[in-house]
Design an enzyme around this catalytic site. Structure first.
Site, PDB file in Angstrom:
ATOM      1  CG  HIS A 135      -2.041  -0.942   1.267  1.00 25.67           C
ATOM      2  ND1 HIS A 135      -1.871  -2.294   1.305  1.00 25.67           N
ATOM      3  CD2 HIS A 135      -3.384  -0.754   1.316  1.00 25.67           C
ATOM      4  CE1 HIS A 135      -3.032  -2.909   1.370  1.00 25.67           C
ATOM      5  NE2 HIS A 135      -3.975  -1.995   1.356  1.00 25.67           N
ATOM      6  N   GLY A 186      -0.586  -2.200  -5.601  1.00 26.93           N
ATOM      7  CA  GLY A 186      -1.547  -3.298  -5.476  1.00 26.93           C
ATOM      8  C   GLY A 186      -2.917  -2.824  -5.040  1.00 26.93           C
ATOM      9  CG  HIS A 187      -5.841  -0.657  -2.094  1.00 32.25           C
ATOM     10  ND1 HIS A 187      -6.668   0.234  -2.750  1.00 32.25           N
ATOM     11  CD2 HIS A 187      -6.588  -1.189  -1.094  1.00 32.25           C
ATOM     12  CE1 HIS A 187      -7.853   0.248  -2.160  1.00 32.25           C
ATOM     13  NE2 HIS A 187      -7.834  -0.613  -1.153  1.00 32.25           N
ATOM     14  CG  HIS A 261     -10.161  -5.391  -2.514  1.00 33.63           C
ATOM     15  ND1 HIS A 261     -10.264  -4.020  -2.512  1.00 33.63           N
ATOM     16  CD2 HIS A 261     -10.125  -5.767  -1.217  1.00 33.63           C
ATOM     17  CE1 HIS A 261     -10.279  -3.580  -1.263  1.00 33.63           C
ATOM     18  NE2 HIS A 261     -10.189  -4.627  -0.449  1.00 33.63           N
ATOM     19  CD  GLU A 313     -11.220  -6.495   2.801  1.00 29.20           C
ATOM     20  OE1 GLU A 313     -11.682  -6.002   3.827  1.00 29.20           O
ATOM     21  OE2 GLU A 313     -10.158  -6.127   2.261  1.00 29.20           O
ATOM     22  CD  GLU A 329     -14.241  -2.317   2.683  1.00 33.77           C
ATOM     23  OE1 GLU A 329     -13.853  -3.354   2.107  1.00 33.77           O
ATOM     24  OE2 GLU A 329     -13.472  -1.413   3.061  1.00 33.77           O
ATOM     25  CB  CYS A 331     -14.396   1.431   1.503  1.00 35.30           C
ATOM     26  SG  CYS A 331     -13.572   2.061   2.960  1.00 35.30           S
ATOM     27  CB  CYS A 397     -10.602   1.565   5.205  1.00 35.12           C
ATOM     28  SG  CYS A 397     -11.510   0.006   5.261  1.00 35.12           S
ATOM     29  CB  CYS A 398     -15.754   1.754   6.475  1.00 40.64           C
ATOM     30  SG  CYS A 398     -15.498   0.273   5.496  1.00 40.64           S
TER      31      CYS A 398
END
Ligand code: FUB
Ligand code: ZN
Length: 634
Positions: A135, A186-187, A261, A313, A329, A331, A397-398
């Site tokens: 990340h 990767g994200h 994801h 996820e 989720e 997010c 995160c959310c």
């Protein structure tokens, strides 16, 4: 391509009760309490690079991963949300808290510009060695968004300067030239942040770097394979087993199925849509349209939740939409709103605004409690009563996605081009828009989403011809409009979900729009096996659920709604500052006479009951209890 651009949230005043309440709650409670939680959980302290570093709060899992690698992103998202709050209302205390974070980041930054607190503190020799999992650029992306928001709110650019130095380091590190890494994160997230930095600064190099990361993704030889080998790892040991997980299984233009994801996917599609618009890249636009059609036809919950599975996820097979185990989720829904808004500005089509609205009023808004200090991470559509909001999470995160969304929600209401104004959402706002012909004041008065009666006062500074486009939601059948009391041929003048009123406007002109909002029964495609024989209730943009608090007497899963039963609309002024509930005659299965038998030949007895349904986004704000969206219909 359409040249519509959103009116910025700072220029849209929320006057209606619905959004005023959410915004005030986020400003007064959510933002300050999130800072307390960031402190309590060691996230703020991690920016000071304590030496020696404290033991991990979240030990590495079987894949050698800890959520602490993306703590910087939580800080970035909080700064962003807090700065949106400052744009509404300056607050010396919040500003001092942000300044302290900026001090820490400034001290932490390496001489070459690198700034990732995890690596600087714990494994400085390993930076940029595991882009697949760790990340680094995701963190930077969220910090950039925070830095931009803080600058726009306060004109203080120290944080932005720090981050621009870091971006220069990234630009030198990644690219096609000798000595550079042909990598990407990767994200996904850095891409849309860089595009925002481009919008702020006008510097083309930021757009180019975003485009580089998008174009490089999924190319062969695969960067994550090469990188794993360089670490001495076997790429086949990747825990997710497939690069579909992070949407790098193919170059993005060749992707035609929504996989992996969910949050990663939505951030990536948002950046792709942005780049399509900025670079007039039809191949990216087309890819976005194909992916949009895929997710909408078989992979989205009625609440606009995305990604049924906890394991990745994210997404699984078409029509796999389990209700009680839905991950959905928060997010991912917030990110869907980002994507939908970008698609809408590529092509002013109400189908995008419909989804934006559906995500906003259901899955996304449901992620934040009424008190503004509790959250849902996953958003199931059915619960036996054990699913509950939490005050914080191992992976927060959310929380800040919810607060940054609400604090900037005004930015989703209105767009304009040189000659036209488009209303996408309603709910009581005022704003001023600059057209080629001059400024136009707008005031929209309604109690939407509770009522579909909308009044728009149009006040150009001098009489001028322009088009006013009003979204007629896909769910609104038989909409009617009038200008100064004169009916408009609503159906004839509505194209792709927008009613266009082109005329010479003058101060004092008033448009009345009536969007019928009956209670509706909604059925799922028969391939959604979990919803067979079931019905959901909806009114306007709101999906309803039945919650045990309003339907006492046992699990709500035992309720059955007869197909003939009339669904009534009921105002409840006493609940949550006013809410519209739905009610219907129904039955409840009884368990009398079963003894200790698990099975028998006679069906259970049923008692008549009056069923009460509540907007889904409000559930679990009172006593704990069971809840379901999809009712058995008989
Ligand atoms: O990995 C960062 C964030 O944490 C993701 O976007 C969420 O799904 C959660 O895993
Ligand atoms: Zn999240």
């Amino acid at each position: 391509m359409s040249k519509f651009a959103p009116v910025r949230f700072v220029d849209v005043h929320l006057e209606g009760q619905f959004w005023r309440e959410r915004l005030d709650t986020v400003l007064a409670r959510t933002i300050p309490s999130q800072h307390v939680q960031l402190g309590r959980h060691g996230i703020l302290e991690s920016l000071t690079l304590p030496n020696p570093p404290p033991p991990l709060r979240f030990p590495r899992n079987d894949h050698d991963f800890t959520v602490q690698v993306f703590w910087d992103s939580d800080v970035g998202k909080w700064i962003e949300a807090a700065s949106y709050a400052l744009s509404h209302r300056r607050d010396a205390d919040i500003e001092a808290k942000i300044e302290k974070i900026v001090d820490d980041l400034e001290k932490a930054q390496a001489p070459d510009g690198y700034l990732n607190c995890w690596y600087l503190q714990r494994e400085p020799e390993n930076r940029w060695t595991n882009m697949r999992d760790n990340h680094e650029l995701y963190n930077l992306g969220h910090l950039i968004e925070g830095g931009i928001a803080y600058f726009l709110a306060t004109e203080r650019r120290r944080l932005l300067d720090i981050l621009e130095r870091y971006v220069e380091h990234v630009r030198a590190t990644f690219g096609p030239n000798a000595g550079q890494k042909r990598g990407y994160c990767g994200h996904q997230e850095i891409e849309l942040a860089l595009i925002r930095l481009y919008h702020l600064t006008g510097e083309r190099k930021h757009l180019d770097l975003a485009a580089y990361f998008i174009d490089e993704r999924g190319r062969q030889p695969h960067y994550f394979d090469q990188e794993a080998a360089a670490r001495g790892d076997d790429p086949r040991d990747f825990w997710a087993k497939s690069y579909e997980y992070n949407q790098s299984h193919r170059p993005v233009r060749e992707q035609d199925k929504v996989v992996g994801h969910a949050v990663r996917a939505m951030y990536m599609y948002s950046a792709m849509a942005d780049l399509a618009a900025e670079l007039h890249d039809d191949s990216l636009k087309r890819a976005c349209e194909v992916l949009w059609a895929d997710v909408m036809s078989s992979k989205i919950y009625i609440t606009s939740g995305l990604g049924p599975a906890a394991a990745n996820e994210g997404f699984t097979e078409d029509y796999d939409l389990p209700n009680d185990t839905a991950y959905a989720e928060t997010c991912a829904s917030v990110a869907l709103i980002f994507w939908a808004q970008r698609m809408l500005h590529l092509d002013l089509d109400g189908k995008y605004a419909d989804v934006l609205e559906q995500a906003l009023f259901n899955n996304a808004l449901g992620g934040l409690s009424r008190d503004g200090e509790h959250y849902f991470y996953s958003n199931p559509l059915d619960s036996d009563g054990r699913h509950s909001r939490w005050a914080w999470h191992t992976c927060p995160c959310c929380t800040m996605n919810a607060s940054r969304l609400v604090a900037s929600v005004g930015g989703y209401f209105v767009s304009h081009s040189d000659e036209a104004i488009a209303f996408h959402l309603y709910g009581g706002i005022s704003t001023e828009v600059a057209l080629k012909s001059g400024k136009v004041g707008l005031r929209e008065v309604s109690s939407y989403p509770w009522s579909g009666d909308i009044r728009i006062e149009v006040s150009p500074e001098s009489p001028a011809e322009f088009a006013l486009k009003l979204r007629i939601p896909g769910w609104a059948h038989g909409a009617k409009a009038s200008v100064n009391g004169e009916p408009v041929a609503t159906e004839l003048s509505t194209v792709k979900g927008y009613l266009t009123v082109l005329r010479r406007w003058q101060a004092g002109d008033v448009v009345d729009l009536h969007l019928p909002m009956p209670a509706e029964r909604i059925y799922a495609h028969p391939s959604v096996r979990m919803d067979i024989g079931r019905v959901a209730l909806k009114r306007g943009p709101l999906v309803y659920c039945v919650e045990e608090t309003d339907n006492p007497g046992g699990p709500v899963q035992r309720l059955r709604l007869p197909r003939q039963s009339h669904v009534e609309v009921r105002q409840r002024g006493d609940l949550f500052d006013g809410v519209v509930m739905l009610a219907a005659e129904a039955t409840r299965l009884q368990d009398d006479g079963w003894g200790d038998r698990l099975y028998r030949t006679e069906p259970p007895a049923e008692d008549p009951v009056k069923l009460a349904a509540l907007p889904y986004y409000l559930w679990n704000n009172r006593e704990k209890g069971s809840m379901t969206v999809w009712l058995v219909e008989k």
